[in-house]
Design an enzyme around this catalytic site. Structure first.
Site, PDB file in Angstrom:
ATOM      1  N   ARG A   1       0.845  -1.195   0.000  1.00 61.53           N
ATOM      2  CA  ARG A   1       0.000   0.000   0.000  1.00 61.53           C
ATOM      3  C   ARG A   1       0.877   1.241   0.000  1.00 61.53           C
ATOM      4  O   ARG A   1       1.860   1.321   0.736  1.00 61.53           O
ATOM      5  CB  ARG A   1      -0.902   0.037   1.233  1.00 61.53           C
TER       6      ARG A   1
ATOM      7  N   ARG B   1      -5.844   1.863  -3.285  1.00 57.39           N
ATOM      8  CA  ARG B   1      -4.932   1.099  -2.434  1.00 57.39           C
ATOM      9  C   ARG B   1      -5.065  -0.389  -2.680  1.00 57.39           C
ATOM     10  O   ARG B   1      -6.138  -0.879  -3.007  1.00 57.39           O
ATOM     11  CB  ARG B   1      -5.162   1.418  -0.968  1.00 57.39           C
TER      12      ARG B   1
ATOM     13  N   ASP C   1      -6.552  -1.818   2.525  1.00 51.27           N
ATOM     14  CA  ASP C   1      -6.856  -0.890   3.607  1.00 51.27           C
ATOM     15  C   ASP C   1      -7.456  -1.726   4.728  1.00 51.27           C
ATOM     16  O   ASP C   1      -8.375  -2.514   4.487  1.00 51.27           O
ATOM     17  CB  ASP C   1      -7.861   0.170   3.137  1.00 51.27           C
TER      18      ASP C   1
ATOM     19  N   ASP D   1      -9.032  -1.227   8.563  1.00 52.81           N
ATOM     20  CA  ASP D   1      -9.457  -0.322   9.628  1.00 52.81           C
ATOM     21  C   ASP D   1      -9.992  -1.126  10.800  1.00 52.81           C
ATOM     22  O   ASP D   1     -10.768  -2.068  10.612  1.00 52.81           O
ATOM     23  CB  ASP D   1     -10.572   0.612   9.140  1.00 52.81           C
TER      24      ASP D   1
END
Length: 173
Positions: A85, A94, A97, A99
């Site tokens: 990334r 990307r 990702d 989170d």
């Protein structure tokens, strides 16, 4: 020994082989201190924020971990780095990702990490998969059931089967 914490993570990819990126990212997480509990289906979604980029594949995984919140954040960032990334445009394209959405009932406000994730209640690409996996969690955190603009691309059982083939039988998926 520190007890396990329940965590929910959102994964997304819109560069390269998006599905393989989700599989590789999940496998990385499971080899670095997380244990699989459950996963959503894989959904195709339009980008949010910076929209001049390809569509994403997104999903949510539920895992247990003994990692501290900041150590978990570090592992998530290592997974992104392992999949190359590059952070050049905020909300830009990307390969991966990751989170952190929730860790148990933890409410946390640090410069590096806020829990629950501060924007998850606005994002159908998070709420649709999370609601698929755990409707009770949606009620508990008073999250809306948003599913507009997301399209199921792979059922959860198919993703789990593909992941099992990658990490092997002893990977406990």
């Amino acid at each position: 020994m520190k007890p396990f914490a329940q965590t929910w993570l959102s994964l997304g990819s819109n560069l390269g082989d998006r599905l393989e990126n989700l599989l590789a990212g999940t496998a990385f997480l499971l080899s670095h201190g997380l244990e699989w509990k459950n996963g959503s289906g894989v959904y195709e979604t339009e980008p949010v924020g910076y929209t001049a980029q390809p569509a994403f594949l997104n999903m949510v995984i539920h895992a247990k971990t003994r990692l501290s919140p900041l150590a978990l954040l570090e592992v998530c960032q290592q997974a992104e780095k392992a999949l190359l990334r590059q952070r050049t445009i905020r909300w830009g394209p990307r390969t991966l990702d990751v989170d952190i959405l929730l860790i148990d009932d933890l409410i946390l406000h640090l410069s590096a990490l806020t829990l629950p994730h501060p924007r998850m209640a606005e994002r159908a690409f998070v709420l649709g998969p999370l609601g698929e996996m755990d409707p009770g969690l949606m009620t508990k955190w008073t999250l809306p059931h948003l599913t507009e603009g997301i399209r199921l691309q792979m059922p959860a059982s198919d993703f789990r089967d593909r992941l099992s083939r990658i990490i092997g039988e002893d990977g406990a998926v």
